[in-house]
Design a protein around this motif. Sequence first.
Motif, PDB file in Angstrom:
ATOM      1  N   ASN A 174      21.674  93.187 -31.405  1.00 17.97           N
ATOM      2  CA  ASN A 174      21.377  93.025 -29.964  1.00 17.97           C
ATOM      3  C   ASN A 174      21.555  91.607 -29.426  1.00 17.97           C
ATOM      4  N   VAL A 175      22.247  90.738 -30.143  1.00 21.69           N
ATOM      5  CA  VAL A 175      22.301  89.342 -29.711  1.00 21.69           C
ATOM      6  C   VAL A 175      23.181  89.169 -28.476  1.00 21.69           C
ATOM      7  N   GLU A 176      24.244  89.922 -28.398  1.00 21.82           N
ATOM      8  CA  GLU A 176      25.169  89.748 -27.278  1.00 21.82           C
ATOM      9  C   GLU A 176      24.611  90.300 -25.971  1.00 21.82           C
ATOM     10  N   GLY A 177      23.662  91.188 -26.024  1.00 20.98           N
ATOM     11  CA  GLY A 177      23.051  91.717 -24.809  1.00 20.98           C
ATOM     12  C   GLY A 177      23.862  92.848 -24.204  1.00 20.98           C
ATOM     13  N   GLU A 178      23.176  93.839 -23.659  1.00 17.98           N
ATOM     14  CA  GLU A 178      23.867  94.978 -23.042  1.00 17.98           C
ATOM     15  C   GLU A 178      24.581  94.550 -21.764  1.00 17.98           C
ATOM     16  N   ASN A 179      25.706  95.202 -21.473  1.00 13.69           N
ATOM     17  CA  ASN A 179      26.453  94.906 -20.256  1.00 13.69           C
ATOM     18  C   ASN A 179      27.317  96.110 -19.885  1.00 13.69           C
ATOM     19  N   TYR A 180      27.986  96.002 -18.741  1.00 13.11           N
ATOM     20  CA  TYR A 180      28.860  97.069 -18.247  1.00 13.11           C
ATOM     21  C   TYR A 180      30.335  96.664 -18.345  1.00 13.11           C
ATOM     22  N   ASN A 181      30.651  95.720 -19.226  1.00  7.78           N
ATOM     23  CA  ASN A 181      32.015  95.197 -19.258  1.00  7.78           C
ATOM     24  C   ASN A 181      33.052  96.239 -19.657  1.00  7.78           C
ATOM     25  N   ASN A 182      32.623  97.322 -20.304  1.00  8.98           N
ATOM     26  CA  ASN A 182      33.574  98.372 -20.659  1.00  8.98           C
ATOM     27  C   ASN A 182      34.097  99.106 -19.425  1.00  8.98           C
ATOM     28  N   LYS A 183      33.415  98.957 -18.291  1.00 12.59           N
ATOM     29  CA  LYS A 183      33.852  99.623 -17.054  1.00 12.59           C
ATOM     30  C   LYS A 183      34.714  98.712 -16.180  1.00 12.59           C
ATOM     31  N   ARG A 184      34.829  97.462 -16.577  1.00 11.49           N
ATOM     32  CA  ARG A 184      35.578  96.505 -15.762  1.00 11.49           C
ATOM     33  C   ARG A 184      37.085  96.694 -15.935  1.00 11.49           C
ATOM     34  N   GLN A 185      37.824  96.614 -14.833  1.00 12.13           N
ATOM     35  CA  GLN A 185      39.277  96.694 -14.849  1.00 12.13           C
ATOM     36  C   GLN A 185      39.849  95.353 -14.418  1.00 12.13           C
ATOM     37  N   GLU A 186      40.886  94.934 -15.081  1.00 18.31           N
ATOM     38  CA  GLU A 186      41.470  93.623 -14.801  1.00 18.31           C
ATOM     39  C   GLU A 186      41.899  93.490 -13.336  1.00 18.31           C
ATOM     40  N   ASN A 187      41.654  92.303 -12.813  1.00 20.72           N
ATOM     41  CA  ASN A 187      42.072  91.942 -11.450  1.00 20.72           C
ATOM     42  C   ASN A 187      41.393  92.755 -10.356  1.00 20.72           C
ATOM     43  N   LYS A 188      40.267  93.396 -10.708  1.00 19.23           N
ATOM     44  CA  LYS A 188      39.492  94.119  -9.707  1.00 19.23           C
ATOM     45  C   LYS A 188      38.040  93.669  -9.771  1.00 19.23           C
ATOM     46  N   PRO A 189      37.464  93.279  -8.631  1.00 16.84           N
ATOM     47  CA  PRO A 189      36.036  92.954  -8.639  1.00 16.84           C
ATOM     48  C   PRO A 189      35.206  94.211  -8.842  1.00 16.84           C
ATOM     49  N   SER A 206      26.711  91.199 -17.008  1.00 16.43           N
ATOM     50  CA  SER A 206      28.043  91.710 -16.683  1.00 16.43           C
ATOM     51  C   SER A 206      28.730  90.921 -15.579  1.00 16.43           C
ATOM     52  N   LEU A 207      27.977  90.152 -14.822  1.00 17.15           N
ATOM     53  CA  LEU A 207      28.500  89.558 -13.591  1.00 17.15           C
ATOM     54  C   LEU A 207      29.556  88.489 -13.835  1.00 17.15           C
ATOM     55  N   ARG A 208      30.567  88.526 -12.957  1.00 14.82           N
ATOM     56  CA  ARG A 208      31.604  87.495 -12.927  1.00 14.82           C
ATOM     57  C   ARG A 208      31.789  87.030 -11.487  1.00 14.82           C
ATOM     58  N   PRO A 209      32.318  85.833 -11.300  1.00 11.24           N
ATOM     59  CA  PRO A 209      32.584  85.381  -9.924  1.00 11.24           C
ATOM     60  C   PRO A 209      33.443  86.391  -9.179  1.00 11.24           C
ATOM     61  N   GLY A 210      33.082  86.657  -7.933  1.00  9.65           N
ATOM     62  CA  GLY A 210      33.824  87.612  -7.118  1.00  9.65           C
ATOM     63  C   GLY A 210      33.230  89.003  -7.097  1.00  9.65           C
ATOM     64  N   ASP A 211      32.259  89.272  -7.982  1.00  9.96           N
ATOM     65  CA  ASP A 211      31.589  90.570  -7.980  1.00  9.96           C
ATOM     66  C   ASP A 211      30.575  90.652  -6.839  1.00  9.96           C
ATOM     67  N   TYR A 212      30.058  91.854  -6.611  1.00 11.65           N
ATOM     68  CA  TYR A 212      29.031  92.106  -5.600  1.00 11.65           C
ATOM     69  C   TYR A 212      27.890  92.902  -6.243  1.00 11.65           C
ATOM     70  N   VAL A 213      26.678  92.683  -5.746  1.00  8.90           N
ATOM     71  CA  VAL A 213      25.523  93.447  -6.217  1.00  8.90           C
ATOM     72  C   VAL A 213      24.694  93.869  -5.014  1.00  8.90           C
TER      73      VAL A 213
END
Length: 562
Positions: A298-313, A376-383
């Motif tokens: 569990n060191v890396e922490g849960e995230n939603y990065n598997n749902k991220r598509q390149e070049n799309k916020p 999971s957050l990266r610059p350009g995302d929205y919440v």
Amino acid sequence: MKRLLTTLLLVATTVAAGAQGFDNLPDPIEDVNRVVDNTPDSIAKALTSRPKPGSTRRGTQPVLFLVGNSTMRNGTLGNGNNGQWGWGYFFPKYFKSDDIAVENQALGGMSTRTFYTDLWPAVREALKPGDWVIVSIGHNDNGEFFDKKRARAVIPGVDPDTCYVGFNERTQKQDTVYSYGHYLRLYIKEVREKGAYPVLMSLTPRDAFDDKGMTVRKPQTQWAAYVAATEGVPFVDLNERSGQKLDVYSRWKQQYHFLGDKIHTSKFGAEMNARSAAEGLWESRNPLLKPLQAMMRNVEGENYNNKRQENKPVVFFTGDSTVKNADKDDNGMWGWASQASTVFDESKITLVNAARAGRSTRTFIKEGLWDKVYNSLRPGDYVTIQFGHNDICPITDAKARGVIPGTADTLHVYHLDNDTYEVVYSFGWYLKKMIDDVREKGATPILVSLTPRNEWPDGKIERRDGSYGKWYREVVEETGVEFVDMHNISADFLDKKFAVGSLPADKEKAKAKISAIKEKAGEKYFKKDHTHTSKLGAQMNAQSFAKGLRQNNSELAKYLKR
């Protein structure tokens, strides 16, 4: 930020069978850092709450012993009843419990010297080949050498030959004090003699800044690093790792990682330090740590990065069941974010519905659901941040999801019905935390007011502008966050369809009229109760969100369907 902290004064009790004894118990005293440690007022009770060294071992399983002070184990019982937490409490989550036991032997008020003389012998006796010992201690190593209350100071530095001899008033014995480095070498030597593996860690950072505005790094870091290097021991710079995180945070966020003073941490600070310690071990390239790393998780922490598509916020939707529900039966209950695809162009943006039914701002954060978004957050995302339906519930009951009404930066330590303790903040405070976290990551937060309920006082739909509406706007005023008032946009839509200009003067007829309106609205836009929406109701709220974005000239609006 206001700090309302309940100090619990506990009376010393007899040490329970199997616990460690401790003579000449010191009284509470303010140290040179102007900190009053809450543990010594009842060290006997504290000792009963610490496990007997080695007692958590199962069969031939190794044990990871933690050696430290109140930054590792805080409060008389270490259970958060004073609002402060030590990072050792949260450290076991990073290890496979079937492979290794993590035993927090730290105790508030200890220095490298007093832990070695008073508590270490029992830990040393419990050590077996294959065990591990993490030593991260030093906050209390200053002050007087031989005073009546503490007698815990050490000589600064790492000189192995420096010592100071005198009469110890606390123990009423002649005593010799050595350097900080000398005590670390003693731990290392004695751990190795038992066939176990020592690891040194630097101290947790304090809420203190240098002339450049950066978190102060403690001098013990260099001393511990030197000893580790010369003795061939793995070293994790916890001070630096956590310090780097604090330096990225806003000043407001830095402050709430501490509680009560500038050394001891809140749950947020303790969890952050625990993660830093785990990351330091996990990312180390020291081959001596490979066996320990094999037992970590569990060191890396849960995230939603598997749902991220390149070049799309990505737009992450957070909230409760009004945002995400079962969302599968056409005749069932639906959350509006399940219908976000009806208003957003998914060729331009990725939609991630991170909401969870039954959650409040408090439980969404406490259960790690918010961390999964944050990670999971990266610059350009929205919440989108939308809570409220579950927030003004009981604070201490089994669900433990209620918050303090309002938006002030206030907190209180609550004793929950399950006999645990938790610091609870205000509704607005939790919203501000999420907003601040999103901005820290270079993403854009959007605050969304709660969905309207199927309630029709006076023949018009209920408006909760005097409570939640007021609090949302106070947060907007304070933070400048973008705000979509879905509550009133959807309410306006429903009023146009079902509201009446006036009700009959007769009370029974008025009541019947309201009931008829509620039934009619419920048939189309709500499902099973006054809060949850049908699929059509979810689509209506999604349309309201899109309308609010366009009214705001929001950056997110450019991803809407035309």
